[in-house]
Design an enzyme around this catalytic site. Structure first.
Site, PDB file in Angstrom:
ATOM      1  N   LYS A 279      34.644  49.082  38.435  1.00  0.00           N
ATOM      2  CA  LYS A 279      35.780  48.983  39.356  1.00  0.00           C
ATOM      3  C   LYS A 279      35.384  49.426  40.768  1.00  0.00           C
ATOM      4  O   LYS A 279      34.363  50.081  40.958  1.00  0.00           O
ATOM      5  CB  LYS A 279      36.963  49.796  38.817  1.00  0.00           C
TER       6      LYS A 279
HETATM    7  C1  LIG Z   1      39.626  47.461  33.840  1.00  0.00           C
HETATM    8  C2  LIG Z   1      41.076  47.186  33.587  1.00  0.00           C
HETATM    9  C3  LIG Z   1      41.912  48.089  32.884  1.00  0.00           C
HETATM   10  C4  LIG Z   1      41.513  49.383  32.245  1.00  0.00           C
HETATM   11  O1  LIG Z   1      40.280  49.505  31.741  1.00  0.00           O
HETATM   12  P1  LIG Z   1      39.740  50.886  31.142  1.00  0.00           P
HETATM   13  O2  LIG Z   1      38.375  50.488  30.702  1.00  0.00           O
HETATM   14  O3  LIG Z   1      40.644  51.280  30.051  1.00  0.00           O
HETATM   15  O4  LIG Z   1      39.729  51.886  32.262  1.00  0.00           O
HETATM   16  C5  LIG Z   1      43.258  47.805  32.785  1.00  0.00           C
HETATM   17  N1  LIG Z   1      43.769  46.700  33.318  1.00  0.00           N
HETATM   18  C6  LIG Z   1      43.016  45.803  33.985  1.00  0.00           C
HETATM   19  C7  LIG Z   1      43.686  44.613  34.563  1.00  0.00           C
HETATM   20  C8  LIG Z   1      41.646  46.014  34.133  1.00  0.00           C
HETATM   21  O5  LIG Z   1      40.906  45.118  34.788  1.00  0.00           O
END
Ligand SMILES: *Cc1c(COP(=O)(O)O)cnc(C)c1O
Length: 360
Positions: free
Chosen positions: A178
């Site tokens: 992210k």
């Molecule tokens: C990456 C993501 C998440 C959460 O991911 P985690 O691996 O649980 O932190 C949630 N929603 C979206 C749209 C994502 O792209």
């Protein structure tokens, strides 16, 4: 793969702060870095309260729990998204009702969502897909409690307001790929002190201060550690820099691929997107991707639509043609904050050649 899909940048105070957290022995779910990280997030997302947790998916589950979602309830989710929103709903025994997205910018379609509302609808999760913010004016008008999943949109804006500031509750992920990362992690943001307390309590075993070890709700153990928050606090010091760097990468790809048949993800006028993963629609996508990947470049097909996953078809109330069309044709190119120019041109050249070679 020689060129990865994404890469983390820990070039600020990350190592210093982690070492400090360890040295002070504050390594569990409380501490100074947690306080700093949560404060920085509240500032960047215009929220009164932010609670750091162990993942973006945990954040969504806590948001749903805090809004009172129960087994059998319905929660509207977009059909085009990483699976987490649907998984969080299903984990509570509730039903993720799948809603198609708009052709305009691939975010959840408010007109379709309106037709999916029933007396069982308890919430709608608006995913800022691939850094593009949803049509929050139209979504707010639906009168359903809104959760903004801003996991892919750190730093993006809608009508001048930041990602994470929309909905009754908003959530982020800080997974390693992210835009702002802690490796693994997430956060919940809201403006209500009552909701904030509910989320913090639920994330900590539903432990209540007034009566220790007396539990009236089934809690979770979803806290972020102070060590993880140390990375987050350092990342937040470079918030603008990390976001600007991704925007620069997107602009370079736009330019380098301008004269090809590849079409970048569409964007609506209201939203100022931040590029999380550079996404484009490719003719002959699978053939083109195979060639690019053969060149050692980790370009990938986008997720299948949730309407295509047997696991979530129980939440289908109508077709999701736009989401499925995007799922068939869109792809990601390697994207990270400070991609060297040589890597950018190598990827763009590989995509251009693959498009030419497959165009028989
Ligand atoms: C990456 C993501 C998440 C959460 O991911 P985690 O691996 O649980 O932190 C949630 N929603 C979206 C749209 C994502 O792209």
């Amino acid at each position: 793969m020689r060129i990865p899909l994404s890469a983390v940048d820990l070039g600020g105070n990350e190592a210093t702060y982690v070492a400090d957290a360890v040295a002070t022995r504050w390594i569990s779910g409380t501490g100074e870095y947690l306080r700093r990280f949560e404060q920085a997030l509240a500032r960047h997302t215009s929220r009164e309260h932010v609670i750091a947790v162990n993942s973006g998916t945990s954040a969504l589950e806590l948001a749903l729990l805090a809004l009172g979602v129960q087994p059998g309830d319905e929660v509207i989710v977009p059909a085009l998204t990483f699976v987490a929103p649907a998984a969080a709903v299903a984990a509570l025994g509730a039903i993720p009702v799948l809603c198609d997205v708009t052709e305009r910018d691939w975010t959840i379609n408010p007109e379709v969502a309106e037709r999916l509302i029933t007396p069982r609808t308890k919430a709608l999760i608006a995913v800022d897909v691939l850094g593009h913010l949803c049509d929050f004016d139209a979504l707010q008008a639906l009168g359903v409690p809104l959760i903004e999943d801003a996991a892919e949109a750190h730093g993006a804006q809608y009508a001048g307001q930041p990602a994470g500031s929309f909905g009754t509750i908003s959530t982020f992920s800080f997974h390693g790929n992210k835009t702002i990362t802690t490796g693994e992690g997430g956060s919940v943001g809201c403006d209500s002190a009552e909701l904030a307390t509910a989320v913090r309590t639920l994330a900590n075993h539903a432990m209540i201060r007034e009566r220790p070890y007396w539990h009236e709700r089934v809690g979770r153990s979803y806290k972020m550690t102070n060590v993880t928050a140390a990375i987050g606090a350092a990342q937040c010091e470079r918030w603008e820099e990390l976001i600007a760097a991704r925007k620069r990468v997107a602009r370079r790809y736009d330019t380098l691929l301008e004269s090809t048949a590849a079409v970048p993800q569409p964007t609506s006028g209201q939203s100022t997107a931040v590029c999380w993963l550079y996404t484009l629609v490719l003719p002959r996508r699978d053939e083109v991707l195979a060639r690019v990947r053969d060149a050692g470049i980790d370009a990938r097909a986008i997720w299948p639509a949730l309407s295509q996953l047997p696991l979530y078809r129980g939440g289908l109330r109508g077709p999701c043609p736009v989401a499925e069309d995007v799922a068939r044709t869109a792809a990601w190119l390697p994207t990270w904050a400070f991609m060297p120019e040589g890597v950018l041109t190598e990827v763009a050249d590989a995509v251009t050649s693959a498009l030419n070679e497959t165009d028989a």
